[in-house]
Design an enzyme around this catalytic site. Structure first.
Site, PDB file in Angstrom:
ATOM      1  N   ASP A   1     -17.688 -24.761   4.352  1.00  0.00           N
ATOM      2  CA  ASP A   1     -16.148 -24.585   3.747  1.00  0.00           C
ATOM      3  C   ASP A   1     -16.799 -23.340   3.071  1.00  0.00           C
ATOM      4  O   ASP A   1     -17.426 -22.656   3.709  1.00  0.00           O
ATOM      5  CB  ASP A   1     -15.814 -25.978   2.650  1.00  0.00           C
ATOM      6  CG  ASP A   1     -14.981 -25.819   2.045  1.00  0.00           C
ATOM      7  OD1 ASP A   1     -13.766 -26.555   2.954  1.00  0.00           O
ATOM      8  OD2 ASP A   1     -14.604 -25.467   1.110  1.00  0.00           O
TER       9      ASP A   1
ATOM     10  N   LYS B   1     -17.025 -35.274   0.396  1.00  0.00           N
ATOM     11  CA  LYS B   1     -16.377 -33.888   0.957  1.00  0.00           C
ATOM     12  C   LYS B   1     -17.349 -33.500  -0.106  1.00  0.00           C
ATOM     13  O   LYS B   1     -18.032 -34.176  -0.828  1.00  0.00           O
ATOM     14  CB  LYS B   1     -15.358 -32.756   0.016  1.00  0.00           C
ATOM     15  CG  LYS B   1     -15.113 -31.805  -0.312  1.00  0.00           C
ATOM     16  CD  LYS B   1     -14.282 -31.379   1.584  1.00  0.00           C
ATOM     17  CE  LYS B   1     -14.473 -29.254   1.768  1.00  0.00           C
ATOM     18  NZ  LYS B   1     -13.571 -29.215   3.078  1.00  0.00           N
TER      19      LYS B   1
HETATM   20  P1  NDP Z   1     -15.431 -18.273   3.468  1.00  0.00           P
HETATM   21  O1  NDP Z   1     -15.599 -18.214   1.872  1.00  0.00           O
HETATM   22  O2  NDP Z   1     -15.500 -17.858   4.523  1.00  0.00           O
HETATM   23  O3  NDP Z   1     -13.811 -16.873   2.588  1.00  0.00           O
HETATM   24  C1  NDP Z   1     -13.027 -18.022   1.425  1.00  0.00           C
HETATM   25  C2  NDP Z   1     -12.023 -17.120   1.300  1.00  0.00           C
HETATM   26  O4  NDP Z   1     -10.860 -17.061   0.139  1.00  0.00           O
HETATM   27  C3  NDP Z   1     -12.461 -15.589   1.439  1.00  0.00           C
HETATM   28  O5  NDP Z   1     -11.709 -14.039   1.313  1.00  0.00           O
HETATM   29  C4  NDP Z   1     -12.224 -15.328  -0.600  1.00  0.00           C
HETATM   30  O6  NDP Z   1     -12.469 -14.269  -0.758  1.00  0.00           O
HETATM   31  C5  NDP Z   1     -11.446 -16.166  -0.488  1.00  0.00           C
HETATM   32  N1  NDP Z   1     -11.137 -16.914  -1.582  1.00  0.00           N
HETATM   33  C6  NDP Z   1     -11.865 -18.711  -1.886  1.00  0.00           C
HETATM   34  N2  NDP Z   1     -12.081 -18.875  -2.932  1.00  0.00           N
HETATM   35  C7  NDP Z   1     -11.166 -18.126  -3.848  1.00  0.00           C
HETATM   36  C8  NDP Z   1     -10.243 -17.711  -5.064  1.00  0.00           C
HETATM   37  N3  NDP Z   1     -10.432 -18.765  -5.982  1.00  0.00           N
HETATM   38  N4  NDP Z   1      -9.247 -16.966  -5.432  1.00  0.00           N
HETATM   39  C9  NDP Z   1      -9.177 -16.026  -4.494  1.00  0.00           C
HETATM   40  N5  NDP Z   1      -9.726 -16.406  -3.235  1.00  0.00           N
HETATM   41  C10 NDP Z   1     -10.747 -16.926  -2.968  1.00  0.00           C
HETATM   42  O7  NDP Z   1     -14.235 -19.930   3.531  1.00  0.00           O
HETATM   43  P2  NDP Z   1     -13.280 -20.383   4.615  1.00  0.00           P
HETATM   44  O8  NDP Z   1     -12.915 -19.944   4.988  1.00  0.00           O
HETATM   45  O9  NDP Z   1     -14.196 -22.228   5.178  1.00  0.00           O
HETATM   46  O10 NDP Z   1     -12.988 -21.691   4.186  1.00  0.00           O
HETATM   47  C11 NDP Z   1     -10.902 -21.244   3.280  1.00  0.00           C
HETATM   48  C12 NDP Z   1     -10.529 -22.093   2.962  1.00  0.00           C
HETATM   49  O11 NDP Z   1      -9.745 -22.711   4.384  1.00  0.00           O
HETATM   50  C13 NDP Z   1     -10.941 -23.389   1.865  1.00  0.00           C
HETATM   51  O12 NDP Z   1      -9.988 -23.878   1.651  1.00  0.00           O
HETATM   52  C14 NDP Z   1     -10.968 -24.304   2.693  1.00  0.00           C
HETATM   53  O13 NDP Z   1     -11.301 -25.488   2.122  1.00  0.00           O
HETATM   54  C15 NDP Z   1     -10.281 -24.411   3.791  1.00  0.00           C
HETATM   55  N6  NDP Z   1     -10.768 -24.411   5.281  1.00  0.00           N
HETATM   56  C16 NDP Z   1     -11.855 -24.234   6.096  1.00  0.00           C
HETATM   57  C17 NDP Z   1     -12.854 -24.760   6.851  1.00  0.00           C
HETATM   58  C18 NDP Z   1     -14.138 -24.619   7.708  1.00  0.00           C
HETATM   59  O14 NDP Z   1     -13.891 -24.942   9.116  1.00  0.00           O
HETATM   60  N7  NDP Z   1     -14.072 -23.917   7.288  1.00  0.00           N
HETATM   61  C19 NDP Z   1     -11.658 -25.915   7.657  1.00  0.00           C
HETATM   62  C20 NDP Z   1     -10.491 -26.414   7.117  1.00  0.00           C
HETATM   63  C21 NDP Z   1     -10.347 -25.876   5.650  1.00  0.00           C
HETATM   64  P3  NDP Z   1     -14.031 -13.707  -1.781  1.00  0.00           P
HETATM   65  O15 NDP Z   1     -15.255 -13.403  -0.529  1.00  0.00           O
HETATM   66  O16 NDP Z   1     -13.825 -12.726  -2.277  1.00  0.00           O
HETATM   67  O17 NDP Z   1     -14.648 -14.792  -2.860  1.00  0.00           O
HETATM   68  O1  2IT Z   2     -11.855 -28.856   5.034  1.00  0.00           O
HETATM   69  C1  2IT Z   2     -12.368 -28.949   5.993  1.00  0.00           C
HETATM   70  O2  2IT Z   2     -11.738 -29.822   7.243  1.00  0.00           O
HETATM   71  C2  2IT Z   2     -13.513 -28.454   6.595  1.00  0.00           C
HETATM   72  N1  2IT Z   2     -14.359 -27.314   5.272  1.00  0.00           N
HETATM   73  C3  2IT Z   2     -14.274 -28.334   7.863  1.00  0.00           C
HETATM   74  C4  2IT Z   2     -14.926 -29.910   7.746  1.00  0.00           C
HETATM   75  C5  2IT Z   2     -15.954 -29.912   8.682  1.00  0.00           C
HETATM   76  O3  2IT Z   2     -16.661 -31.315   8.879  1.00  0.00           O
HETATM   77  O4  2IT Z   2     -16.058 -29.517  10.115  1.00  0.00           O
END
Ligand code: NDP
Ligand code: 2IT
Length: 445
Positions: free
Chosen positions: A166, A126
């Site tokens: 992420d 990561k």
């Molecule tokens: P994005 O940046 O697209 O969206 C994040 C969302 O969560 C936004 O709505 C944001 O609000 C909110 N958020 C982020 N940090 C905080 C915080 N500290 N407190 C409150 N709200 C928060 O990220 P993703 O959708 O990609 O990721 C969301 C989660 O999913 C994370 O935990 C990530 O690690 C996990 N994840 C993502 C994957 C991927 O493929 N993208 C795969 C597996 C897991 P705001 O815009 O106001 O910051």
């Molecule tokens: O938390 C996760 O699994 C991710 N942010 C996706 C990682 C990836 O390599 O697609």
């Protein structure tokens, strides 16, 4: 925990002082694998646990860049290459002001087991930075991404370490990073995933984490003899994972009634209009508050944590770590919520998990439930290696198959180790067993 695992945990806390999220992630795994060690004393002798909690390599670097006013800014960049027993390091890049080494280490550690569960050949890693893309111009984001990659490029590679998105890292950031990698290395290769569709990206990668979460939750519903039809769903966050979890759940008959961002949440009992959310979040990079100005049936409430007080059947936390504490979990349970599946990484505190499990709620752990994103990244890597691209339906079908396999591994491992129905224990045990076997085969490295 056994005495041995207690002593490993003590060492982790001492060696990684001031990193509570990392301690939390390690403790959660160690607490569930004691019965595996009883069956496999050879893992203890080979110090598999002592090795698995220590990253293979940690890189921390300065990221200087110039903002639109001509001022020099300095951020800190990280890449933690945690475990390569199964394949090249694989995991996202988080850009958020809260990022520090402890966050990247917790995410990298969980990624090892998640990636093992996907059944694809990828190790765990990561990266990220305390850079905040919010409110920055495209030019500033590009300037940061180019500087970030100017150091990172020497540590990654299509067969070494393959970063992706992420929090805060989406298609725009991956594009700027890829461009700089290509310029520095003079190689056009699949070194990042989540790429644009015309330059090596995979169809369905954007949708994959959210869709995968819903495929996994579908199995949880089926095991309780029910389905999505007519279920009221609350989804925290409104980013990549949240949006596509909403899209798939809605297509299967659910009604998503609440979503959030870090400022607050909206409730729309008529069912959230996802086209409006996509426009606000994917196109205009606006705040979710605006939804309530556009949709008369909706209500906006300031403060994001209140979302767990909205009555629902299914809760999908898709924002960030520790977003549900014990009290909020109790609130969900008391309001009749029956299913919780984690789209975010480690969104439930240990107290919250204990509350869910103690109340008979079906609980789908992040390592398994959100594995669809990284699994589809692995599918993107396969397509890049073969220099071809599969159709949306082909990728989606493979993703669906993988999520079913992830679910089957969780239930089988839970049953084999006398934890029937405990998907969290099952995910940890199944993921750990695979990594441990590979580490044993490869000797003391
Ligand atoms: P994005 O940046 O697209 O969206 C994040 C969302 O969560 C936004 O709505 C944001 O609000 C909110 N958020 C982020 N940090 C905080 C915080 N500290 N407190 C409150 N709200 C928060 O990220 P993703 O959708 O990609 O990721 C969301 C989660 O999913 C994370 O935990 C990530 O690690 C996990 N994840 C993502 C994957 C991927 O493929 N993208 C795969 C597996 C897991 P705001 O815009 O106001 O910051
Ligand atoms: O938390 C996760 O699994 C991710 N942010 C996706 C990682 C990836 O390599 O697609």
């Amino acid at each position: 925990m056994s005495q041995y695992l207690d002593s490993v945990m003590e060492t982790v806390i001492k060696r990684n002082a001031g990193e509570p999220e990392f301690h939390q992630a390690v403790k959660e795994v160690l607490e569930t694998i004691a019965p595996v060690l009883d069956k496999h004393p050879e893992y203890v002798k080979a110090k598999i646990i002592d090795r698995i909690v220590e990253p293979e390599r940690q890189i921390i670097f300065r990221v200087p860049w110039v903002d639109d006013k001509g001022e020099v800014q300095v951020n800190r960049g990280f890449r933690v290459q945690f475990n390569s027993a199964i394949g090249p390091y694989k995991g996202g890049i988080r850009l958020h002001p809260s990022v520090y080494l402890g966050i990247i280490k917790f995410l990298g550690f969980e990624q090892i087991f998640k990636n093992a569960l996907t059944t694809t050949p990828i190790g765990g890693g990561k990266g990220g930075s305390d850079f905040d893309p919010k409110g920055k111009s495209d030019n500033e984001v590009m300037s940061f991404c180019q500087s970030f990659m100017t150091e990172l490029f020497r540590h990654i590679g299509a067969d070494t370490d393959v970063p992706a998105g992420d929090i805060g890292t989406g298609a725009r950031e991956i594009g700027y990073m890829f461009g700089q990698y290509k310029r520095l290395s003079n190689v056009f290769t699949g070194v990042l995933t989540g790429k644009g569709l015309q330059w090596g990206g995979s169809l369905a990668r954007k949708q994959a984490t959210g869709y995968g979460l819903v495929y996994y939750t579908t199995r949880m519903l089926q095991d309780a003899n029910t389905d999505w039809n007519g279920k009221n769903v609350v989804i925290s966050g409104s980013g990549n994972v949240a949006i596509y979890a909403n899209e798939k759940a809605t297509s299967l008959g659910a009604k998503v009634i609440a979503m959030s961002d870090s400022n607050g949440y909206i409730v729309d009992e008529a069912g959230i209009n996802l086209d409006i959310i996509k426009d606000l979040k994917e196109v205009r990079r606006a705040r979710i508050k605006e939804y309530a100005n556009i949709v008369p049936t909706a209500q906006y409430v300031e403060g994001c944590r209140g979302i767990w007080g909205v009555k629902c059947d299914v809760a999908l936390p898709c924002a960030t770590q520790n977003e549900i504490n014990g009290d909020e979990a109790t609130l969900l349970v008391n309001n009749g919520c029956k299913f919780v599946a984690e789209g975010a990484n480690m969104p439930s505190t240990p107290d919250a998990i204990a509350t869910f499990q103690g109340s008979g709620i079906a609980f789908g752990p992040a390592k398994a439930a959100n594995a669809g994103g990284v699994a589809t990244s692995a599918l993107e890597m396969s397509q890049n290696s073969m220099r071809l691209s599969w159709s949306f339906d082909e990728v989606d079908e493979k993703l669906h198959g993988i999520m079913n396999k992830v679910y089957d591994q969780c239930t089988a491992a839970a049953e084999a180790y006398s934890e029937k129905g405990n998907l969290a224990a099952g995910a940890n045990i199944a993921g750990f067993l695979k990594v441990a076997e590979c580490m044993m085969a490869q000797g003391v490295v």
